[in-house]
Design a protein around this motif. Structure first.
Motif, PDB file in Angstrom:
ATOM      1  N   THR A  78      -3.823   4.245   5.083  1.00 24.67           N
ATOM      2  CA  THR A  78      -4.225   3.750   3.769  1.00 24.67           C
ATOM      3  C   THR A  78      -5.432   2.838   3.939  1.00 24.67           C
ATOM      4  OG1 THR A  78      -1.924   3.809   3.065  1.00 24.67           O
ATOM      5  CG2 THR A  78      -3.433   2.507   1.722  1.00 24.67           C
TER       6      THR A  78
ATOM      7  N   TYR B  61     -12.367  -4.679   2.816  1.00 23.65           N
ATOM      8  CA  TYR B  61     -11.626  -3.504   3.267  1.00 23.65           C
ATOM      9  C   TYR B  61     -10.399  -3.917   4.073  1.00 23.65           C
ATOM     10  CZ  TYR B  61     -15.406  -0.377   1.901  1.00 23.65           C
ATOM     11  OH  TYR B  61     -16.336   0.326   1.185  1.00 23.65           O
TER      12      TYR B  61
ATOM     13  N   LEU C  43      -2.857  -9.476  -2.339  1.00 25.54           N
ATOM     14  CA  LEU C  43      -2.566  -8.194  -1.683  1.00 25.54           C
ATOM     15  C   LEU C  43      -2.374  -8.331  -0.175  1.00 25.54           C
ATOM     16  CD1 LEU C  43      -4.923  -5.744  -3.609  1.00 25.54           C
ATOM     17  CD2 LEU C  43      -2.431  -5.949  -3.789  1.00 25.54           C
TER      18      LEU C  43
ATOM     19  N   TRP D 292      -7.656   0.165   1.558  1.00 24.15           N
ATOM     20  CA  TRP D 292      -7.899  -0.579   0.334  1.00 24.15           C
ATOM     21  C   TRP D 292      -9.340  -1.084   0.368  1.00 24.15           C
ATOM     22  CZ3 TRP D 292      -4.593  -1.708  -3.699  1.00 24.15           C
ATOM     23  CH2 TRP D 292      -3.227  -1.508  -3.492  1.00 24.15           C
TER      24      TRP D 292
ATOM     25  N   ILE E 224       0.823  -1.191   0.000  1.00 24.10           N
ATOM     26  CA  ILE E 224       0.000   0.000   0.000  1.00 24.10           C
ATOM     27  C   ILE E 224       0.862   1.248   0.000  1.00 24.10           C
ATOM     28  CG2 ILE E 224      -1.678   1.259   1.318  1.00 24.10           C
ATOM     29  CD1 ILE E 224      -1.586  -2.408   0.721  1.00 24.10           C
TER      30      ILE E 224
ATOM     31  N   LEU F 254      -7.878   2.395  -3.686  1.00 21.45           N
ATOM     32  CA  LEU F 254      -6.903   2.757  -2.667  1.00 21.45           C
ATOM     33  C   LEU F 254      -7.076   4.229  -2.357  1.00 21.45           C
ATOM     34  CD1 LEU F 254      -3.803   2.138  -1.415  1.00 21.45           C
ATOM     35  CD2 LEU F 254      -3.277   3.666  -3.285  1.00 21.45           C
TER      36      LEU F 254
ATOM     37  N   SER G  60       1.074   1.361 -10.745  1.00 20.68           N
ATOM     38  CA  SER G  60      -0.259   0.749 -10.691  1.00 20.68           C
ATOM     39  C   SER G  60      -0.466  -0.195 -11.866  1.00 20.68           C
ATOM     40  CB  SER G  60      -1.343   1.827 -10.723  1.00 20.68           C
ATOM     41  OG  SER G  60      -1.190   2.686  -9.623  1.00 20.68           O
TER      42      SER G  60
ATOM     43  N   VAL H 117     -10.438  -2.496  -7.465  1.00 25.42           N
ATOM     44  CA  VAL H 117      -9.553  -2.217  -6.335  1.00 25.42           C
ATOM     45  C   VAL H 117      -9.458  -0.706  -6.187  1.00 25.42           C
ATOM     46  CG1 VAL H 117      -7.232  -2.470  -5.386  1.00 25.42           C
ATOM     47  CG2 VAL H 117      -8.226  -4.330  -6.721  1.00 25.42           C
TER      48      VAL H 117
END
Length: 183
Positions: free
Chosen positions: A126, A109, A53, A128, A4, A141, A168, A139
């Protein structure tokens, strides 16, 4: 960026062409804070994206910037993760350490909060969100990061956004690659 934070640390590697796409990429500077919003569509099932992730010991497989990542503490819904990344802006290159608490909030989340005592960030938050969308995964962010290191004013934000977009695209490709090679 843990991946992240790493996403926002900028890289020099060129992007390749994944089937997914970056839908929105915004970077705004507010004093010493960088406010980031990124939205991607990935042509991989949501569960696979979520697993990749949150596989904090293998984030280097998703980003060229990440030198190493590891879980240093683990509880039911939280993991303390150390991520070491390298990135460059113009001629300024830096190795950055982030120690973050990753909390699984449910419904796709994931919240990450940087520990300023162990990170190269004064603060970092952060969020997600990983959700099914049109047979693939959306996705999103959102981040507020305050680095301890200097980022050139004015041009730094523009370069930062360009590098975020490149990284990205690499992330999307790396998330989709195992799915392309799956039997």
């Amino acid at each position: 960026m843990q991946l992240i934070g790493a996403l926002v640390l900028l890289c020099l590697w060129p992007a390749s062409s994944p089937a997914g796409e970056v839908l929105d990429s915004q970077v705004r500077r507010d004093g010493d804070h960088f406010l980031i919003h990124l939205q991607m569509q990935i042509d991989v099932p949501t569960t696979r994206v979520y697993q990749q992730l949150t596989d904090y010991d293998h984030l280097h497989q998703l980003s060229n910037m990440i030198v190493s990542s590891r879980v240093i503490a683990n509880t039911d819904q939280q993991q303390r993760v150390e991520v070491i990344s390298e990135g460059c802006v113009l001629v300024f290159c830096r190795r950055v350490t982030q120690v973050q608490t990753a909390t699984l909030l449910g419904q796709g989340y994931i919240r990450l909060i940087d520990d300023p005592r162990a990170s190269d960030f004064h603060s970092g938050r952060t969020l997600w969100h990983i959700a099914p969308d049109n047979g693939g995964t959306r996705v999103t962010l959102s981040a507020d990061l305050e680095p301890r290191f200097w980022v050139p004013p004015v041009i730094g934000t523009a370069i930062f956004k360009h590098k975020l977009l490149n990284e990205s695209t690499i992330l999307i490709n790396n998330l989709e690659q195992p799915a392309r090679h799956a039997p």
